[in-house]
Design a protein around this motif. Structure first.
Motif, PDB file in Angstrom:
ATOM      1  N   ASN A 162       0.833  -1.078   0.030  1.00 26.26           N
ATOM      2  CA  ASN A 162      -0.057  -0.141  -0.083  1.00 26.26           C
ATOM      3  C   ASN A 162       0.729   1.253   0.134  1.00 26.26           C
ATOM      4  O   ASN A 162       1.911   1.447   0.776  1.00 26.26           O
ATOM      5  N   PRO A 163       0.720   2.289  -0.980  1.00 24.29           N
ATOM      6  CA  PRO A 163       1.343   3.360  -0.952  1.00 24.29           C
ATOM      7  C   PRO A 163       1.205   4.351   0.321  1.00 24.29           C
ATOM      8  O   PRO A 163       2.206   5.103   0.485  1.00 24.29           O
ATOM      9  N   GLY A 164       0.143   4.060   0.823  1.00 24.01           N
ATOM     10  CA  GLY A 164       0.258   4.801   2.303  1.00 24.01           C
ATOM     11  C   GLY A 164       1.264   4.511   3.237  1.00 24.01           C
ATOM     12  O   GLY A 164       1.425   5.163   4.199  1.00 24.01           O
ATOM     13  N   VAL A 165       2.015   3.479   3.193  1.00 19.83           N
ATOM     14  CA  VAL A 165       3.184   3.325   4.096  1.00 19.83           C
ATOM     15  C   VAL A 165       4.508   3.509   3.559  1.00 19.83           C
ATOM     16  O   VAL A 165       5.371   2.979   3.896  1.00 19.83           O
ATOM     17  N   TRP A 166       4.520   4.898   2.835  1.00 20.76           N
ATOM     18  CA  TRP A 166       5.609   5.315   2.220  1.00 20.76           C
ATOM     19  C   TRP A 166       6.840   5.529   3.415  1.00 20.76           C
ATOM     20  O   TRP A 166       8.052   5.468   3.380  1.00 20.76           O
ATOM     21  N   HIS A 167       6.391   5.858   4.605  1.00 25.81           N
ATOM     22  CA  HIS A 167       7.346   6.066   5.721  1.00 25.81           C
ATOM     23  C   HIS A 167       7.944   4.778   6.328  1.00 25.81           C
ATOM     24  O   HIS A 167       8.934   5.142   6.985  1.00 25.81           O
ATOM     25  N   PHE A 168       7.452   3.700   6.097  1.00 23.34           N
ATOM     26  CA  PHE A 168       8.177   2.653   6.287  1.00 23.34           C
ATOM     27  C   PHE A 168       9.628   2.618   5.695  1.00 23.34           C
ATOM     28  O   PHE A 168      10.570   1.942   6.147  1.00 23.34           O
ATOM     29  N   ASN A 169       9.834   3.410   4.583  1.00 22.91           N
ATOM     30  CA  ASN A 169      11.207   3.237   3.522  1.00 22.91           C
ATOM     31  C   ASN A 169      11.619   4.590   3.545  1.00 22.91           C
ATOM     32  O   ASN A 169      12.485   4.920   2.903  1.00 22.91           O
ATOM     33  N   PHE A 170      11.099   5.573   4.500  1.00 22.46           N
ATOM     34  CA  PHE A 170      11.645   6.913   4.592  1.00 22.46           C
ATOM     35  C   PHE A 170      12.555   7.018   5.760  1.00 22.46           C
ATOM     36  O   PHE A 170      12.354   7.225   6.716  1.00 22.46           O
ATOM     37  N   HIS A 171      13.992   6.601   5.498  1.00 16.80           N
ATOM     38  CA  HIS A 171      15.032   6.864   6.298  1.00 16.80           C
ATOM     39  C   HIS A 171      16.303   6.879   5.734  1.00 16.80           C
ATOM     40  O   HIS A 171      16.406   6.736   4.380  1.00 16.80           O
ATOM     41  N   ALA A 221      17.405   7.602  14.844  1.00 16.17           N
ATOM     42  CA  ALA A 221      17.121   6.536  15.602  1.00 16.17           C
ATOM     43  C   ALA A 221      15.636   6.170  15.498  1.00 16.17           C
ATOM     44  O   ALA A 221      15.279   5.000  15.412  1.00 16.17           O
ATOM     45  N   GLY A 222      14.743   7.447  15.341  1.00 14.08           N
ATOM     46  CA  GLY A 222      13.348   7.156  14.969  1.00 14.08           C
ATOM     47  C   GLY A 222      13.171   6.381  13.601  1.00 14.08           C
ATOM     48  O   GLY A 222      12.595   5.348  13.531  1.00 14.08           O
ATOM     49  N   PHE A 223      14.185   6.805  12.531  1.00  7.96           N
ATOM     50  CA  PHE A 223      13.912   6.053  11.329  1.00  7.96           C
ATOM     51  C   PHE A 223      14.482   4.707  11.423  1.00  7.96           C
ATOM     52  O   PHE A 223      14.033   3.593  10.695  1.00  7.96           O
ATOM     53  N   ALA A 224      15.412   4.383  12.279  1.00  7.94           N
ATOM     54  CA  ALA A 224      16.200   3.002  12.467  1.00  7.94           C
ATOM     55  C   ALA A 224      14.920   2.018  12.905  1.00  7.94           C
ATOM     56  O   ALA A 224      15.177   1.012  12.401  1.00  7.94           O
ATOM     57  N   GLN A 225      13.964   2.439  13.669  1.00  6.55           N
ATOM     58  CA  GLN A 225      12.892   1.792  13.845  1.00  6.55           C
ATOM     59  C   GLN A 225      12.189   1.076  12.968  1.00  6.55           C
ATOM     60  O   GLN A 225      11.966  -0.421  12.877  1.00  6.55           O
ATOM     61  N   PHE A 226      12.176   1.831  11.601  1.00  6.27           N
ATOM     62  CA  PHE A 226      11.606   1.116  10.557  1.00  6.27           C
ATOM     63  C   PHE A 226      12.433   0.407   9.683  1.00  6.27           C
ATOM     64  O   PHE A 226      12.167  -0.568   9.031  1.00  6.27           O
ATOM     65  N   ALA A 227      13.850   0.833   9.468  1.00  2.55           N
ATOM     66  CA  ALA A 227      14.747   0.294   8.744  1.00  2.55           C
ATOM     67  C   ALA A 227      15.076  -1.149   9.366  1.00  2.55           C
ATOM     68  O   ALA A 227      15.522  -2.051   8.493  1.00  2.55           O
ATOM     69  N   ALA A 228      14.627  -1.536  10.530  1.00  8.12           N
ATOM     70  CA  ALA A 228      14.794  -2.917  11.071  1.00  8.12           C
ATOM     71  C   ALA A 228      13.689  -3.695  10.759  1.00  8.12           C
ATOM     72  O   ALA A 228      13.683  -4.876  11.013  1.00  8.12           O
ATOM     73  N   PHE A 229      12.759  -3.296  10.106  1.00 10.42           N
ATOM     74  CA  PHE A 229      11.413  -4.121  10.071  1.00 10.42           C
ATOM     75  C   PHE A 229      11.747  -5.402   8.888  1.00 10.42           C
ATOM     76  O   PHE A 229      11.246  -6.610   9.113  1.00 10.42           O
TER      77      PHE A 229
END
Length: 456
Positions: A162-171, A221-229
């Motif tokens: 879903n394009p709504g999760v753009w923030h998952f890869n915004f880091h 550090a906040g973005f790193a939470q997503f980078a670890a998915f």
């Protein structure tokens, strides 16, 4: 359902408090605990009694739990850490996979001198809480997860499309440069999109949390939470092979995850209670704090739940009864799932209304019995077996709303829908099926016969 599912993909943040900058009770103690995994975790704790660990999510810190912490501390010991990289915890270069952060939480619990605890989590905190429960299953009494997916657990692959999760890869470094000095703009986009009420979180709360992430290294550090998915997904697919056995309450906002939160958790746990907070988006503690606090307290303080029954030992669940074979007790035993009136006689035909899973009960209600407005938390269907049952829906008993249902009639008791009933000159037998654990809550506590010690 499609709209609800799309909202799920937008989960990214966690809860905040109600009227001003959120803050944990001033009586809480505070210290920084070193985790063997290479982080210094800031934690506050207070109260006395059974231990509850509260794990926050992204775009917040431990202060977001202010309403719940203030309530639970009356009779619980409440432990509230900042996740690594967030709030006043250190911001190491790595270790943002949720399995590592679960070890951070364990270091906090044991350093404070505790062992077994309840765990309550929201948003990315869900992911840490699941890793904690899967890594230390004998250390978690009960688990509450609220409004977020679990990487690698269905329907994770659909969410990622879903394009709504753009923030998952915004880091990464470029994302950090773009957001530097514009943290409030970045968070506003997510707060606004995922709220059922555009005024929540309020301005003071938004400014407070945006400022915490604007600290040096905060956004990295906040973005790193997503980078670890991606690593989290691999870890969770291993964890999933062994289902959680402790009671789990899966809570979704009606305008966000809704019932899907329970669907996700049933992939990884065998004893899952589903709850949907009406009218709320993702920010449950901000949008419906009083209701959400009451929901969590009720689950944590509820009676112990036995393990879910299996068909081991040759019991295939095959049951056949004629009407003459129903074994009603000689005295009233209203039991779980009934209205609680002492004169009601109950037979459990299948399952157990106190436990997770399908159950069927049969009730024999005496003549001239009136039952005040009440509700049950599970979704139930019923058939009138004998006699004429008079039932209505609403927040108080109203004879004008009653409908007479003779033998053979069918009716429903939707979850948390208030209803009332009465019998006439003859006893009535009704058969009710639901998906436990069940409960009974009266609109007016003074009309609850269990508290009065007598039937109405």
């Amino acid at each position: 359902m499609i709209r609800c599912f799309l909202a799920v993909a937008f989960f990214s943040l966690a809860t905040v408090s109600g009227h001003a900058q959120p803050s944990l009770p001033s009586s809480f103690q505070a210290k920084t605990i070193h985790s063997p995994e290479g982080a210094d975790i800031f934690v506050r704790w207070g109260g006395s009694g059974p231990v509850v660990v509260l794990i926050h999510g992204y775009a917040e810190n431990s202060d977001s739990w202010a309403p719940l912490a203030a309530d639970l501390m009356k009779d619980h010991t409440v432990v509230v850490p900042d996740l690594r990289g967030i709030g006043r915890s250190s911001k190491p270069a790595g270790g943002y996979d949720k399995r590592t952060q679960a070890k951070d939480i364990r270091a906090v619990v044991t350093t404070l001198g505790y062992d077994k605890t309840f765990v309550v989590a929201h948003d990315i905190g869900n992911m840490v809480a699941y890793a904690y429960a899967a890594t230390y299953p004998d250390k978690v009494e009960r688990l509450v997860v609220m409004d977020a997916p679990i990487p690698g657990i269905d329907p994770w692959s659909e969410i990622l499309q879903n394009p709504g999760v753009w923030h998952f890869n915004f880091h990464g470094p470029d994302a950090e440069r773009l957001v530097a000095g514009r943290e409030r703009i970045y968070f506003d986009r997510i707060w606004n999109d995922f709220s059922g009420d555009p005024g929540k979180p309020d301005e003071d709360t938004r400014n407070f949390f945006a400022a915490t992430y604007a600290q040096p290294g905060g956004m990295r550090a906040g973005f790193a939470q997503f980078a670890a998915f991606s690593q989290d997904a691999k870890d969770n697919q291993v964890f999933e092979q062994t289902k959680l056995t402790m009671p789990v309450m899966a809570v979704g906002g009606e305008k966000s995850f809704g019932a899907l939160q329970a669907v996700i958790m049933r992939h990884v746990a065998i004893n899952v209670q589903e709850e949907v907070v009406a009218g709320s988006g993702h920010w449950l503690m901000e949008e419906r704090p009083d209701y959400t606090v009451a929901l969590i307290r009720k689950f944590l303080d509820g009676p112990a739940s036995a393990p879910v029954a299996s068909s081991a030992g040759g019991d295939l669940g095959e049951e056949r009864f004629t009407p003459a074979e129903y074994k009603f007790p000689q005295v009233g035993n209203p039991g779980t799932g009934s209205s609680g009136i002492a004169g009601i006689e109950t037979v459990v035909l299948k399952g157990n209304p106190k436990e997770a899973g399908v159950y069927t009960i049969m009730l024999r209600v005496p003549a001239h019995t009136r039952i005040a407005a009440h509700s049950h938390r599970d979704d139930r269907v019923a058939t009138v077996i004998s006699g004429t049952w008079h039932i209505g829906y609403g927040d108080k008993f109203d004879e004008a709303k009653l409908k007479a249902l003779p033998a053979g009639s069918f009716y429903t008791e939707p979850p948390s829908r208030n209803h009332f009933a009465e019998t006439g000159n003859e006893a009535v037998v009704v058969q009710i099926s639901g998906f436990g654990p069940s409960s009974t809550e009266y609109v007016d506590a003074t009309e609850d016969p269990r508290k009065q010690g007598k039937s109405k």
